[in-house]
Design a protein around this motif. Sequence first.
Motif, mmCIF file in Angstrom:
data_model
loop_
_atom_site.group_PDB
_atom_site.id
_atom_site.type_symbol
_atom_site.label_atom_id
_atom_site.label_comp_id
_atom_site.label_asym_id
_atom_site.label_seq_id
_atom_site.Cartn_x
_atom_site.Cartn_y
_atom_site.Cartn_z
ATOM 1 N N ARG A 120 24.641 56.487 -111.213
ATOM 2 C CA ARG A 120 25.641 57.490 -111.592
ATOM 3 C C ARG A 120 27.063 56.931 -111.540
ATOM 4 O O ARG A 120 27.870 57.185 -112.436
ATOM 5 C CB ARG A 120 25.505 58.713 -110.676
ATOM 6 C CG ARG A 120 26.495 59.826 -110.983
ATOM 7 C CD ARG A 120 26.269 61.011 -110.064
ATOM 8 N NE ARG A 120 24.980 61.661 -110.349
ATOM 9 C CZ ARG A 120 24.426 62.574 -109.557
ATOM 10 N NH1 ARG A 120 25.028 62.943 -108.441
ATOM 11 N NH2 ARG A 120 23.262 63.123 -109.884
ATOM 12 N N ARG A 121 27.401 56.181 -110.491
ATOM 13 C CA ARG A 121 28.787 55.708 -110.353
ATOM 14 C C ARG A 121 29.187 54.728 -111.449
ATOM 15 O O ARG A 121 30.356 54.650 -111.823
ATOM 16 C CB ARG A 121 29.002 55.096 -108.973
ATOM 17 C CG ARG A 121 28.096 53.916 -108.620
ATOM 18 C CD ARG A 121 28.300 53.564 -107.154
ATOM 19 N NE ARG A 121 27.488 52.468 -106.676
ATOM 20 C CZ ARG A 121 26.223 52.582 -106.258
ATOM 21 N NH1 ARG A 121 25.635 53.764 -106.308
ATOM 22 N NH2 ARG A 121 25.562 51.532 -105.807
ATOM 23 N N SER A 156 28.102 59.442 -106.392
ATOM 24 C CA SER A 156 29.169 59.719 -107.356
ATOM 25 C C SER A 156 30.467 59.025 -106.965
ATOM 26 O O SER A 156 30.610 58.499 -105.856
ATOM 27 C CB SER A 156 29.416 61.225 -107.441
ATOM 28 O OG SER A 156 28.299 61.897 -107.967
ATOM 29 N N GLU A 162 29.808 57.056 -114.499
ATOM 30 C CA GLU A 162 31.054 57.821 -114.323
ATOM 31 C C GLU A 162 32.270 56.923 -114.498
ATOM 32 O O GLU A 162 33.304 57.372 -115.015
ATOM 33 C CB GLU A 162 31.058 58.477 -112.944
ATOM 34 C CG GLU A 162 30.072 59.631 -112.813
ATOM 35 C CD GLU A 162 30.080 60.270 -111.430
ATOM 36 O OE1 GLU A 162 29.532 61.377 -111.298
ATOM 37 O OE2 GLU A 162 30.626 59.658 -110.484
#
Length: 228
Positions: free
Chosen positions: A58-59, A29, A62
């Motif tokens: 995910r990063r 994350s 995000e």
Amino acid sequence: MSELLVWFIRHAESESNAGLAIKDTALTSLTPKGIEQARRLAQVFLGPPSLVVTSVYRRSQETAQATVERFPGVRQEVWPVHEFTYLARFRGQLTTLQQRKPTAEAYWRRCDPFYRGGEGAESFADLVQRIQATLERLRQQEQGFVAVFGHGAFMRVMFWVLFTGSFEVNAERMRQFSAIGPLFTVPNTAMIKLRFNSEGLWFSQIISAHLADRAAHAQHDVETLEAE
């Protein structure tokens, strides 16, 4: 074809970038600092992109979130623009970037573009092929403005193949990249701009002028070619 503008953007600061231990690079994350970087990045857009592309990581997703929230309804797609996965052997183990560094350095010393270091790992040749496919997929897009939220090593190698004008893969080419690749620093949320039109493909230098703290992030990139 009509003109297509692409912003290829590196994700904001991740837990791994900050030196924290991670178990799975795909699930890493953003840090609170990274979330703020993503918010600042969203303000750089003067208008909505016609398409937002992220990797499955995910990063990446995000980082894109603040831009998507700023432009509700923007079309979104997930493409295979994820990070270079040559260190997949560490998946499931809690390790820091410094702990993975000796293995990363050994990989680049090996300089075998077709070597895969275990289940789930890809070779340098695999990465170049993935980059070539991504650029061709972009070329097939309609006119407009595409924002791709990608990853550091992917962008470095993409910049290198564009700069050298060749997708050829062999040991000498890999050796060349490993020698000069660290010079292509890609700070968190820095970007490469691409323009596709009837005359071909134009690409910018790596752009970081919009970053307030770019020097600190560039230092991380200089230290290692390790995939994140």
